[in-house]
Design a protein around this motif. Structure first.
Motif, PDB file in Angstrom:
ATOM      1  N   VAL A 623      19.245 -17.288  39.575  1.00 18.97           N
ATOM      2  CA  VAL A 623      20.395 -16.688  40.255  1.00 18.97           C
ATOM      3  C   VAL A 623      20.389 -15.181  40.004  1.00 18.97           C
ATOM      4  N   GLY A 624      20.550 -14.407  41.058  1.00 23.54           N
ATOM      5  CA  GLY A 624      20.497 -12.954  40.974  1.00 23.54           C
ATOM      6  C   GLY A 624      19.151 -12.374  41.362  1.00 23.54           C
ATOM      7  N   ALA A 625      18.118 -13.235  41.426  1.00 20.84           N
ATOM      8  CA  ALA A 625      16.780 -12.761  41.789  1.00 20.84           C
ATOM      9  C   ALA A 625      16.693 -12.525  43.293  1.00 20.84           C
ATOM     10  N   GLU A 626      15.788 -11.629  43.680  1.00 16.72           N
ATOM     11  CA  GLU A 626      15.562 -11.335  45.088  1.00 16.72           C
ATOM     12  C   GLU A 626      14.288 -12.025  45.568  1.00 16.72           C
ATOM     13  N   PHE A 627      14.300 -12.442  46.835  1.00 19.42           N
ATOM     14  CA  PHE A 627      13.173 -13.162  47.418  1.00 19.42           C
ATOM     15  C   PHE A 627      12.921 -12.656  48.839  1.00 19.42           C
ATOM     16  N   GLU A 628      11.657 -12.717  49.234  1.00 21.22           N
ATOM     17  CA  GLU A 628      11.341 -12.588  50.651  1.00 21.22           C
ATOM     18  C   GLU A 628      11.595 -13.952  51.280  1.00 21.22           C
ATOM     19  N   ALA A 629      12.121 -13.974  52.502  1.00 23.14           N
ATOM     20  CA  ALA A 629      12.462 -15.237  53.147  1.00 23.14           C
ATOM     21  C   ALA A 629      12.258 -15.114  54.648  1.00 23.14           C
ATOM     22  N   ARG A 630      12.171 -16.271  55.303  1.00 19.46           N
ATOM     23  CA  ARG A 630      12.082 -16.321  56.755  1.00 19.46           C
ATOM     24  C   ARG A 630      13.299 -17.071  57.291  1.00 19.46           C
ATOM     25  N   ILE A 631      13.964 -16.501  58.294  1.00 24.92           N
ATOM     26  CA  ILE A 631      15.122 -17.161  58.896  1.00 24.92           C
ATOM     27  C   ILE A 631      14.640 -18.387  59.668  1.00 24.92           C
ATOM     28  N   THR A 632      15.125 -19.581  59.281  1.00 28.88           N
ATOM     29  CA  THR A 632      14.694 -20.835  59.902  1.00 28.88           C
ATOM     30  C   THR A 632      15.777 -21.495  60.742  1.00 28.88           C
ATOM     31  N   GLY A 633      16.979 -20.971  60.692  1.00 32.18           N
ATOM     32  CA  GLY A 633      18.060 -21.550  61.481  1.00 32.18           C
ATOM     33  C   GLY A 633      19.153 -20.523  61.715  1.00 32.18           C
ATOM     34  N   VAL A 634      19.723 -20.543  62.926  1.00 26.34           N
ATOM     35  CA  VAL A 634      20.788 -19.609  63.286  1.00 26.34           C
ATOM     36  C   VAL A 634      21.934 -20.412  63.868  1.00 26.34           C
ATOM     37  N   THR A 635      23.108 -20.323  63.257  1.00 27.31           N
ATOM     38  CA  THR A 635      24.270 -21.078  63.708  1.00 27.31           C
ATOM     39  C   THR A 635      25.471 -20.141  63.789  1.00 27.31           C
ATOM     40  N   PRO A 636      26.548 -20.569  64.432  1.00 24.31           N
ATOM     41  CA  PRO A 636      27.754 -19.736  64.448  1.00 24.31           C
ATOM     42  C   PRO A 636      28.306 -19.466  63.052  1.00 24.31           C
ATOM     43  N   ALA A 637      28.007 -20.358  62.088  1.00 25.33           N
ATOM     44  CA  ALA A 637      28.544 -20.187  60.739  1.00 25.33           C
ATOM     45  C   ALA A 637      27.682 -19.302  59.859  1.00 25.33           C
ATOM     46  N   GLY A 638      26.406 -19.109  60.217  1.00 25.52           N
ATOM     47  CA  GLY A 638      25.545 -18.302  59.374  1.00 25.52           C
ATOM     48  C   GLY A 638      24.081 -18.570  59.610  1.00 25.52           C
ATOM     49  N   LEU A 639      23.257 -18.086  58.672  1.00 21.91           N
ATOM     50  CA  LEU A 639      21.807 -18.152  58.808  1.00 21.91           C
ATOM     51  C   LEU A 639      21.213 -19.033  57.719  1.00 21.91           C
ATOM     52  N   PHE A 640      20.184 -19.787  58.074  1.00 20.56           N
ATOM     53  CA  PHE A 640      19.389 -20.521  57.099  1.00 20.56           C
ATOM     54  C   PHE A 640      18.089 -19.754  56.890  1.00 20.56           C
ATOM     55  N   ALA A 641      17.643 -19.700  55.655  1.00 18.31           N
ATOM     56  CA  ALA A 641      16.423 -18.961  55.351  1.00 18.31           C
ATOM     57  C   ALA A 641      15.603 -19.730  54.327  1.00 18.31           C
ATOM     58  N   ALA A 642      14.282 -19.788  54.556  1.00 20.08           N
ATOM     59  CA  ALA A 642      13.358 -20.440  53.635  1.00 20.08           C
ATOM     60  C   ALA A 642      12.739 -19.384  52.740  1.00 20.08           C
ATOM     61  N   LEU A 643      12.846 -19.585  51.419  1.00 21.87           N
ATOM     62  CA  LEU A 643      12.342 -18.618  50.461  1.00 21.87           C
ATOM     63  C   LEU A 643      10.824 -18.684  50.388  1.00 21.87           C
ATOM     64  N   ALA A 644      10.182 -17.519  50.347  1.00 23.50           N
ATOM     65  CA  ALA A 644       8.727 -17.471  50.224  1.00 23.50           C
ATOM     66  C   ALA A 644       8.319 -18.078  48.886  1.00 23.50           C
ATOM     67  N   GLY A 645       7.171 -18.745  48.885  1.00 21.45           N
ATOM     68  CA  GLY A 645       6.673 -19.367  47.669  1.00 21.45           C
ATOM     69  C   GLY A 645       7.126 -20.795  47.528  1.00 21.45           C
ATOM     70  N   SER A 646       8.432 -21.006  47.334  1.00 22.92           N
ATOM     71  CA  SER A 646       8.943 -22.367  47.135  1.00 22.92           C
ATOM     72  C   SER A 646       9.229 -23.072  48.446  1.00 22.92           C
ATOM     73  N   GLY A 647       9.575 -22.312  49.510  1.00 27.23           N
ATOM     74  CA  GLY A 647       9.981 -22.936  50.766  1.00 27.23           C
ATOM     75  C   GLY A 647      11.389 -23.480  50.729  1.00 27.23           C
ATOM     76  N   ALA A 648      12.126 -23.235  49.628  1.00 25.03           N
ATOM     77  CA  ALA A 648      13.493 -23.743  49.508  1.00 25.03           C
ATOM     78  C   ALA A 648      14.385 -23.131  50.577  1.00 25.03           C
ATOM     79  N   ASP A 649      15.282 -23.958  51.138  1.00 27.54           N
ATOM     80  CA  ASP A 649      16.179 -23.511  52.196  1.00 27.54           C
ATOM     81  C   ASP A 649      17.520 -23.094  51.621  1.00 27.54           C
TER      82      ASP A 649
END
Length: 761
Positions: A623-649
């Motif tokens: 928690v508090g760490a920074e990651f490169e990520a790719r946006i994998t989902g776009v909704t009216p409520a917000g954005l989903f992003a997959a973290l580089a390396g782990s692929g965690a959403d």
């Protein structure tokens, strides 16, 4: 052209959605006499093509629109928290998905939940979605069960749900905790008399399933939350320990050096391969464990295998379809052990086209058990161990045959969506040690292509012999999905002719054109989302993704019930023995196909849930760490992003992006600032900060660090002209001041699940 024709029928149904029966349609079109037979043929033809679906014995509905009103069953919650359902007919659920839109008029019915049925009025939106407004709620929720974490309180305890889709908590009185202690994972239910005017309802603990400190708790939660059967009944275990293979005539292949190539940690080996060069081509043998010789129709083993439908693979364990006595021993093609098998013998030309094939019921003895990496290393010039011993005699002919078959595969042009897969690594204590991306080797592609060819041969043989078939079907993308895909591409100034029939080579050409570019990830995600879901069916719809006219599953009977059914059908069709597919089972194929399609979806959901939780556990101290990520989902409520390396959403609430108004652009799969037009889009690479982790639910809350991109050329002016959303999307102000249409609430327990998962073939 005969009357009534197809378009006349479709136009009538579009204008008269309440006219669903054949009699209604006949009266509306004034069809009489011999024309009724034509109408019946037209309706059946449109049903086969998927343009209509049967809602009753003689009733039909268009697949892309519901009736104006009718019975709706609410089946699931979306990751945005919307309740979704479908209309209910005599033949089950039908029509497009419907989003719950609230009560109809002055209706005072309580809000429905997952599993509820209600009489609803339906209304369409300009974006193509449909809303269901409840007139009368008919049934209570099918399941009130909650899988969650029990925590002690001064006066008893509280159960926090493990599912992000479940909003209920339960208060547990001391007399109802049934031995549960602080930190236990439990199954709980609301008490019928536990309705409270304020606060969470009262509940009772039904079962303790583990403890949150268990290193493997993530899989436990996923197993119980998704109703994955775990323990085998005693009679099933007894059969597995004593079952002997059917005594039938078999071809002796023990002298043929068939080998298995599997992951290095595989416990069950259900396929073996061999290739031999011919003067004008190649002969390839694909030998599959003869599970049907051990698991006979009507046995306790068979009933349990059908109930489970398939094995379920978690990052740290397997819940098998068959007991380990069969799956990892008697039916597994172990090196050096005599094993019964069903064999597809296929002859290929030099250019890789299959000239002929036949099936054998045989005995074999595996000459070697190789890992993918071991076989690949030998071919790449680094032979060692068993792979080195059989390099010239076995491996090189296999690669030679594959080189030929791959020519035909490339000409066929199956959909080229080779999405990376992640692997979670554990130590012996079950603790996560790291996350890696699975390397995709040529050895993987070789085995995959030979299995595909054997599956095709099985479907072709059963069709030729007019035998029952359970097909693996992957339907062509729907017109609605292609239209949405084309609209999305248009926002990137990429043309796509929606008038042409969808073809895999057209998708592949697009993917090749954008490879390495700024839009590569974005377009890959959208191509994936445009596809239909692969399912099992007794009706052949072809396999769009593989670009095959007919396809079945034959090569994994240890872990898929569909393959076991296909084996039995082949045994009956070839008169290989008395343990084939009975007429009674053949008559049930539609039900079997529907059931195993459901169990596959259930397993996929459980596997995804467990992976999300393990990734959250792995990242809990970051928690508090920074990651490169790719946006994998776009909704009216917000954005989903997959973290580089782990692929965690993770999830970025739209309210946290900036102080500007943000608008959801459904067509472009983006959100943009109303004033500046700056944009966050699907597939965009961004920098995020991990703000919060909820391991119990597998949720990650992210904070956006990257600035949005400038609006694409020409789009900013068009957006500024929009005074309010015309497509039903919502507009949010992220900073101070009230939002235009309601500020979305973020609840760490209800974070939507990850997006962009690879589909199964």
């Amino acid at each position: 052209m005969s009357f009534p024709d197809r378009q006349t029928v479709l136009d009538f149904l579009k204008e008269n959605p309440a006219a669903t029966s054949k009699a209604d349609i006949a009266r509306g079109l004034r069809v009489k006499g011999k024309e009724r037979a034509i109408l019946r043929e037209v309706l059946e033809e449109l049903e086969r093509e998927g343009k209509l679906e049967r809602t009753g014995k003689r009733s039909f509905a268009q697949t892309d629109r519901p009736p104006p009103s009718g019975l709706v069953e609410f089946t699931r919650l979306t990751r945005e928290g919307d309740l979704v359902g479908q209309c209910v007919g005599d033949h089950g659920l039908f029509g497009p998905e419907l989003i719950y839109g609230g009560p109809s008029g002055k209706s005072r019915s309580r809000a429905p939940g997952k599993g509820d049925r209600a009489v609803c009025k339906m209304s369409g939106r300009e974006d193509g979605s449909w809303r269901a407004y409840v007139v009368t709620l008919l049934e209570k929720r099918v399941s009130e069960r909650i899988v969650g974490l029990y925590n002690k309180t001064p006066h008893g305890g509280r159960v926090t749900p493990a599912s992000r889709k479940e909003r209920r908590e339960l208060l547990i009185q001391e007399a109802d905790r049934k031995g549960a202690g602080d930190g236990d994972l439990v199954i709980a239910e609301p008490k019928p008399e536990g309705r409270r005017q304020y606060g969470p309802p009262l509940g009772v603990i039904r079962e303790v399933i583990g403890h949150i400190t268990d290193a493997r708790s993530a899989s436990l939660i996923a197993i119980y939350a998704n109703d994955i059967p775990v323990d085998f009944p005693e009679e099933v275990l007894a059969e597995a320990k004593t079952r002997e293979p059917a005594k039938v005539a078999r071809t002796d292949l023990t002298g043929v050096p068939l080998i298995t190539i599997d992951p290095h940690d595989a416990r069950d080996h259900d396929d073996a391969v061999y290739a031999e060069e011919l003067p004008d081509g190649w002969k390839v043998l694909v030998a599959i464990a003869d599970v049907s010789a051990y698991v006979t129709e009507g046995s306790a083993l068979d009933k349990e295998a059908e109930k489970r439908g398939n094995s379920t693979y978690f990052p740290d364990r397997v819940v098998p379809m068959l007991p380990f006595e069969l799956s990892a021993d008697a039916c597994s093609l172990k090196e050096g052990e005599l094993r019964p098998c069903l064999v597809a013998e296929m002859i290929f030309s030099r250019d890789g086209n299959k000239r002929s094939h036949r099936f054998l019921r045989a005995n074999m003895r595996s000459a070697a058990k190789l890992a993918y990496e071991e076989a690949q290393a030998a071919i790449d010039g680094k032979p060692g161990g068993k792979a080195g011993e059989i390099l010239d005699t076995v491996l090189k002919p296999l690669w030679g045959a594959y080189a030929a078959v791959s020519k035909a595969r490339d000409a066929r042009s199956p959909l080229d969506l080779d999405m990376p897969e992640r692997r979670i690594m554990f130590n012996p204590a079950g603790e996560i040690t790291g996350i890696t991306t699975k390397e995709r080797l040529e050895a993987h592609r070789l085995i995959e292509e030979f299995m595909i060819q054997a599956n095709v041969a099985a479907a072709e043989t059963l069709e030729q012999k007019q035998a029952p078939v359970v097909y693996r079907v992957h339907d062509t993308p729907s017109d609605a999905k292609i239209a949405a895909f084309a609209e999305f591409l248009q926002t990137l100034d990429i043309k796509w002719n929606i008038g042409e029939r969808p073809q895999t080579h057209r998708f592949n050409r697009l993917l090749a054109e954008i490879r390495g570019g700024d839009y590569e990830g974005m377009i890959q995600q959208m191509v994936l989302r445009s596809q239909a879901q692969a399912v099992y069916s007794e009706e052949n719809l072809g396999h769009f993704g593989l670009n095959l006219a007919r396809y079945s599953h034959f090569t994994s009977p240890i872990r898929r019930y569909a393959d076991l059914v296909v084996h039995r059908a082949l045994i009956t069709a070839h008169d290989f023995g008395p343990d084939g597919l009975s007429e009674r089972s053949a008559a049930r194929l539609e039900d079997i196909a529907g059931h195993i399609s459901m169990t596959e979806r259930r397993s996929m959901a459980a596997e995804r849930d467990a992976t999300d939780r393990y990734l959250a556990i792995f990242l809990a101290d970051r928690v508090g760490a920074e990651f490169e990520a790719r946006i994998t989902g776009v909704t009216p409520a917000g954005l989903f992003a997959a973290l580089a390396g782990s692929g965690a959403d993770g999830f970025v609430p739209i309210s946290s992006l900036s102080d500007e108004y943000w608008v959801h652009d459904a067509a472009a799969m983006a959100v943009y600032a109303r004033g500046s037009g700056k944009t966050f889009s699907l597939g965009q690479i961004v920098r995020v900060r991990l703000k919060e982790v909820t391991p119990l639910q597998g949720g990650l809350l992210l904070e956006m660090i990257s600035d949005p991109l400038p609006a694409p050329a020409g789009r900013n002016a068009a957006r500024k002209a929009i005074s309010r959303d015309s497509d039903g999307s919502r507009t949010h102000r992220a900073g101070g001041g009230p939002p235009r249409r309601g500020k979305p609430k973020f609840n760490k327990r209800t974070l939507p699940p990850g997006a962009g998962k690879k589909k199964r073939r």
